[in-house]
Design a protein around this motif. Structure first.
Motif, PDB file in Angstrom:
ATOM      1  N   TRP A 111       0.842  -1.205   0.025  1.00 39.56           N
ATOM      2  CA  TRP A 111       0.026  -0.246  -0.108  1.00 39.56           C
ATOM      3  C   TRP A 111       0.824   1.303  -0.151  1.00 39.56           C
ATOM      4  O   TRP A 111       0.601   2.326  -0.506  1.00 39.56           O
ATOM      5  N   GLY A 112       1.994   1.110   0.770  1.00 38.70           N
ATOM      6  CA  GLY A 112       3.158   2.375   0.642  1.00 38.70           C
ATOM      7  C   GLY A 112       3.326   2.574  -0.945  1.00 38.70           C
ATOM      8  O   GLY A 112       3.503   3.728  -1.314  1.00 38.70           O
ATOM      9  N   ASN A 155       1.388   6.328  -6.197  1.00 37.00           N
ATOM     10  CA  ASN A 155       0.828   6.347  -7.478  1.00 37.00           C
ATOM     11  C   ASN A 155      -0.718   5.737  -7.499  1.00 37.00           C
ATOM     12  O   ASN A 155      -0.862   4.562  -7.785  1.00 37.00           O
ATOM     13  N   PRO A 156      -1.446   6.511  -6.988  1.00 31.24           N
ATOM     14  CA  PRO A 156      -2.723   6.019  -6.453  1.00 31.24           C
ATOM     15  C   PRO A 156      -3.735   5.357  -7.540  1.00 31.24           C
ATOM     16  O   PRO A 156      -3.566   5.499  -8.556  1.00 31.24           O
ATOM     17  N   LEU A 172       0.620  -1.885 -15.501  1.00 31.04           N
ATOM     18  CA  LEU A 172       1.505  -0.896 -15.824  1.00 31.04           C
ATOM     19  C   LEU A 172       2.186  -0.594 -14.929  1.00 31.04           C
ATOM     20  O   LEU A 172       3.522   0.008 -14.812  1.00 31.04           O
ATOM     21  N   LYS A 173       1.535  -0.190 -13.658  1.00 32.78           N
ATOM     22  CA  LYS A 173       1.806   0.354 -12.315  1.00 32.78           C
ATOM     23  C   LYS A 173       2.742  -0.846 -11.719  1.00 32.78           C
ATOM     24  O   LYS A 173       3.291  -0.652 -10.619  1.00 32.78           O
TER      25      LYS A 173
END
Length: 136
Positions: free
Chosen positions: A60-61, A66-67, A113-114
């Protein structure tokens, strides 16, 4: 998991060990061996639980840098649950997130992608994804 939880989990064996000890000589070596083994299992379980908590915190950090959107957040949380089975695919995502398959595919591609979703081997109808399992 604490020691008392481990005792509860192994309740039958715990009571058998107690009864065996009460009916035998004052020699407690067998009891101590069982107790230390049980303590070791409790510590191992606690380490495993802590590892999962720390992984979730690191994940989660990373995500919060990059929400993600609410659907993605929902799906990631579901995949982090102990009872989540299998991998994620577009139709499963759409059903769980209550969205169209097109929206699910866009969300999945964004998560891929993230670096949050990793594509499993396979393509076409058998394309599936899992959460990354290591965070540097």
């Amino acid at each position: 998991m604490g020691l008392s939880t481990q005792f509860a989990f192994e309740r039958k064996d715990y009571y058998n060990q107690l009864e065996k000890q009460q009916r035998s000589t004052p020699e407690i070596t067998d009891w101590l061996e069982w107790f230390l083994d049980c303590l070791g299992r409790a510590i191992s379980n606690a380490e495993e639980s802590l590892g999962k908590v720390l992984f979730k915190a690191r994940l989660w950090g990373m995500i919060n840098q990059n929400p993600v959107n609410e659907r993605q957040r929902l799906i990631i949380n579901q995949m982090l649950e102990e009872n989540f089975e299998g991998y994620m695919n577009t139709s499963k995502y759409a059903k769980l997130a209550k969205c169209s398959n097109d929206t699910a595919l866009r969300d999945i591609q964004d998560l891929k992608l993230k670096g949050i979703f990793i594509q499993n081997p396979g393509s076409g109808r058998s394309t599936s994804y899992h959460l990354l399992d290591e965070i540097s």
